[in-house]
Design a protein around this motif. Structure first.
Motif, PDB file in Angstrom:
ATOM      1  N   UNK A 253      19.565  -1.905  -7.469  1.00  0.00           N
ATOM      2  CA  UNK A 253      19.051  -2.402  -8.745  1.00  0.00           C
ATOM      3  C   UNK A 253      17.558  -2.644  -8.569  1.00  0.00           C
ATOM      4  N   UNK A 254      16.753  -1.906  -9.310  1.00  0.00           N
ATOM      5  CA  UNK A 254      15.298  -2.016  -9.239  1.00  0.00           C
ATOM      6  C   UNK A 254      14.838  -2.811 -10.461  1.00  0.00           C
ATOM      7  N   UNK A 255      14.236  -3.947 -10.204  1.00  0.00           N
ATOM      8  CA  UNK A 255      13.873  -4.882 -11.266  1.00  0.00           C
ATOM      9  C   UNK A 255      12.423  -4.661 -11.692  1.00  0.00           C
ATOM     10  N   UNK A 256      12.230  -4.276 -12.939  1.00  0.00           N
ATOM     11  CA  UNK A 256      10.864  -4.025 -13.403  1.00  0.00           C
ATOM     12  C   UNK A 256      10.762  -4.088 -14.922  1.00  0.00           C
ATOM     13  N   UNK A 257       9.755  -4.788 -15.406  1.00  0.00           N
ATOM     14  CA  UNK A 257       9.296  -4.613 -16.779  1.00  0.00           C
ATOM     15  C   UNK A 257       8.216  -3.535 -16.764  1.00  0.00           C
TER      16      UNK A 257
ATOM     17  N   UNK B  98       0.853  -1.172   0.000  1.00  0.00           N
ATOM     18  CA  UNK B  98       0.000   0.000   0.000  1.00  0.00           C
ATOM     19  C   UNK B  98       0.899   1.236   0.000  1.00  0.00           C
ATOM     20  N   UNK B  99       0.310   2.407  -0.192  1.00  0.00           N
ATOM     21  CA  UNK B  99       1.102   3.644  -0.234  1.00  0.00           C
ATOM     22  C   UNK B  99       1.920   3.813   1.043  1.00  0.00           C
ATOM     23  N   UNK B 100       1.301   3.504   2.187  1.00  0.00           N
ATOM     24  CA  UNK B 100       2.005   3.655   3.462  1.00  0.00           C
ATOM     25  C   UNK B 100       3.205   2.721   3.539  1.00  0.00           C
ATOM     26  N   UNK B 101       3.063   1.527   2.990  1.00  0.00           N
ATOM     27  CA  UNK B 101       4.164   0.575   2.981  1.00  0.00           C
ATOM     28  C   UNK B 101       5.304   1.032   2.092  1.00  0.00           C
ATOM     29  N   UNK B 102       4.958   1.576   0.918  1.00  0.00           N
ATOM     30  CA  UNK B 102       5.995   2.103   0.025  1.00  0.00           C
ATOM     31  C   UNK B 102       6.778   3.216   0.714  1.00  0.00           C
ATOM     32  N   UNK B 103       6.071   4.064   1.439  1.00  0.00           N
ATOM     33  CA  UNK B 103       6.727   5.157   2.161  1.00  0.00           C
ATOM     34  C   UNK B 103       7.607   4.625   3.284  1.00  0.00           C
ATOM     35  N   UNK B 104       7.091   3.665   4.032  1.00  0.00           N
ATOM     36  CA  UNK B 104       7.829   3.121   5.172  1.00  0.00           C
ATOM     37  C   UNK B 104       9.101   2.415   4.732  1.00  0.00           C
ATOM     38  N   UNK B 105       8.992   1.560   3.716  1.00  0.00           N
ATOM     39  CA  UNK B 105      10.187   0.863   3.226  1.00  0.00           C
ATOM     40  C   UNK B 105      11.146   1.848   2.555  1.00  0.00           C
ATOM     41  N   UNK B 106      10.594   2.881   1.906  1.00  0.00           N
ATOM     42  CA  UNK B 106      11.452   3.915   1.321  1.00  0.00           C
ATOM     43  C   UNK B 106      12.291   4.605   2.384  1.00  0.00           C
TER      44      UNK B 106
ATOM     45  N   UNK C  73       9.821   0.235  -7.674  1.00  0.00           N
ATOM     46  CA  UNK C  73      10.082   1.592  -8.166  1.00  0.00           C
ATOM     47  C   UNK C  73       9.592   2.615  -7.149  1.00  0.00           C
ATOM     48  N   UNK C  74       8.396   2.398  -6.613  1.00  0.00           N
ATOM     49  CA  UNK C  74       7.838   3.340  -5.643  1.00  0.00           C
ATOM     50  C   UNK C  74       8.664   3.382  -4.361  1.00  0.00           C
ATOM     51  N   UNK C  75       9.205   2.239  -3.935  1.00  0.00           N
ATOM     52  CA  UNK C  75      10.083   2.229  -2.760  1.00  0.00           C
ATOM     53  C   UNK C  75      11.311   3.090  -3.028  1.00  0.00           C
ATOM     54  N   UNK C  76      11.908   2.948  -4.225  1.00  0.00           N
ATOM     55  CA  UNK C  76      13.057   3.785  -4.579  1.00  0.00           C
ATOM     56  C   UNK C  76      12.672   5.261  -4.559  1.00  0.00           C
ATOM     57  N   UNK C  77      11.538   5.609  -5.170  1.00  0.00           N
ATOM     58  CA  UNK C  77      11.119   7.017  -5.220  1.00  0.00           C
ATOM     59  C   UNK C  77      10.900   7.580  -3.822  1.00  0.00           C
ATOM     60  N   UNK C  78      10.360   6.776  -2.925  1.00  0.00           N
ATOM     61  CA  UNK C  78      10.145   7.242  -1.555  1.00  0.00           C
ATOM     62  C   UNK C  78      11.457   7.334  -0.786  1.00  0.00           C
ATOM     63  N   UNK C  79      12.414   6.456  -1.078  1.00  0.00           N
ATOM     64  CA  UNK C  79      13.736   6.581  -0.458  1.00  0.00           C
ATOM     65  C   UNK C  79      14.403   7.877  -0.906  1.00  0.00           C
ATOM     66  N   UNK C  80      14.291   8.185  -2.199  1.00  0.00           N
ATOM     67  CA  UNK C  80      14.842   9.432  -2.728  1.00  0.00           C
ATOM     68  C   UNK C  80      14.155  10.629  -2.093  1.00  0.00           C
ATOM     69  N   UNK C  81      12.832  10.556  -1.961  1.00  0.00           N
ATOM     70  CA  UNK C  81      12.063  11.645  -1.348  1.00  0.00           C
ATOM     71  C   UNK C  81      12.532  11.906   0.078  1.00  0.00           C
TER      72      UNK C  81
ATOM     73  N   UNK D 137      13.125   3.353   5.230  1.00  0.00           N
ATOM     74  CA  UNK D 137      14.062   2.380   5.780  1.00  0.00           C
ATOM     75  C   UNK D 137      15.285   2.217   4.863  1.00  0.00           C
ATOM     76  N   UNK D 138      15.039   2.160   3.546  1.00  0.00           N
ATOM     77  CA  UNK D 138      16.146   1.961   2.608  1.00  0.00           C
ATOM     78  C   UNK D 138      16.928   3.244   2.336  1.00  0.00           C
ATOM     79  N   UNK D 139      16.392   4.397   2.725  1.00  0.00           N
ATOM     80  CA  UNK D 139      17.040   5.669   2.374  1.00  0.00           C
ATOM     81  C   UNK D 139      18.449   5.775   2.947  1.00  0.00           C
ATOM     82  N   UNK D 140      18.674   5.233   4.136  1.00  0.00           N
ATOM     83  CA  UNK D 140      20.016   5.341   4.725  1.00  0.00           C
ATOM     84  C   UNK D 140      21.028   4.517   3.937  1.00  0.00           C
TER      85      UNK D 140
END
Length: 295
Positions: free
Chosen positions: A182-186, A159-167, A246-254, A169-172
């Motif tokens: 490496x973000x894997x996506x077709x 969910x959106x909240x999960x994408x933000x939370x994991x983002x 992809x959304x996790x990466x974007x939230x980490x960047x944010x 967490x991974x930001x550090x």
């Protein structure tokens, strides 16, 4: 010692070290270098290499292995429902080129710091989204063989909240220049077999409509806009299978943008389709390669 087999070698890509190395070299040599390097993160496809190898090489071309000590691989779950994220229980990931060492310490750290499950070995070996990145990682990091580790992460239906939370967490980890993501996506899976036959621009050939739809999503990603990307997906339903990684990466960047105001930029470098759809009986999968830099 638990080892994850290269379970898709011989079908999705060559199991021969010589043949695989030759093809990877060919694709990487043909891919253009970019000002968007050295990459701190890339987006790369995960289909069979005969379909997407040339496209993915454009992302891997931007990697400078010199200072990289750890490679995070975020891939979507295709075969099991997963409400959060999961790490591997394996210590070694096999590839036909050479084996990759899992950073078990970071996997344990992630499980302490956030809600991470641990994958069963069968789930790990069934999933292709992480495995299809491994030979490219092995080739791009060949000069550092044995001197770097990997952190494979299976990303579920967040969910959106999960994408933000994991983002967050991974930001550090993203902030550390010794880490590569490496973000894997077709991208768009179009056709009746994918239950997606929406036509975005009816005046265009179907394959052009698909590309227009994909590029709209790519613009939100290049704008580093996780809210806009989620709204786009909700409005158009584009079947981007790695949308959650992809959304996790974007939230980490944010998260990093709000903390330190670093200069950051993401750019797509290549786009391809497995087939140029002209009728509703056709089908295709889209592929895109991107590089993220930070200074």
């Amino acid at each position: 010692m638990s080892v994850r087999r290269a379970s898709h070698a011989g079908s999705w890509y060559s199991s021969s070290e010589q043949v695989l190395s030759m093809k990877l070299n060919e694709w990487l040599s043909s891919a253009a270098s970019s000002k968007h390097s050295p990459a701190r993160a890339i987006i790369a496809p995960h289909a069979g290499y005969s379909y997407c190898g040339a496209c993915g090489a454009h992302a891997y071309k931007q990697i400078d292995p010199t200072n990289i000590k750890r490679v995070f691989i975020l891939g979507p779950s295709h075969h099991m429902y997963l409400p959060g994220c999961a790490v591997t229980r394996c210590k070694i990931y096999e590839t036909p080129l050479y084996n990759l060492i899992v950073d078990t310490q970071v996997c344990e750290e992630l499980c302490r710091d956030g809600p991470f499950e641990v994958m069963k070995i069968q789930t790990d070996e069934d999933e292709h989204s992480i495995e299809m990145q491994l030979p490219f990682i092995a080739k791009a990091m060949q000069s550092k063989q044995g001197q770097f580790t990997i952190v494979p992460v299976l990303v579920g239906s967040l969910m959106a909240e999960g994408e933000q939370m994991y983002g967050r967490l991974f930001s550090k980890y993203l902030a550390d220049p010794e880490n590569l993501f490496v973000i894997s996506s077709d991208f768009c899976h179009w056709g009746q077999r994918f239950n997606y036959v929406d036509i975005h621009e009816r005046q265009c050939p179907i394959h052009k409509s698909i590309e227009s739809l994909d590029r709209m999503g790519m613009q939100y990603i290049e704008s580093l806009d996780p809210v806009g990307f989620r709204s786009y997906l909700k409005k158009y339903g584009n079947t981007i299978c790695g949308r959650h990684p992809i959304a996790v990466l974007l939230n980490a960047i944010q998260t990093l943008k709000t903390k330190n105001g670093r200069t950051m930029s993401l750019k797509f470098l290549n786009y391809a389709q497995s087939n140029q759809c002209k009728s509703r009986e056709d089908s295709s999968v889209s592929y895109a390669a991107a590089s993220f830099i930070m200074s």
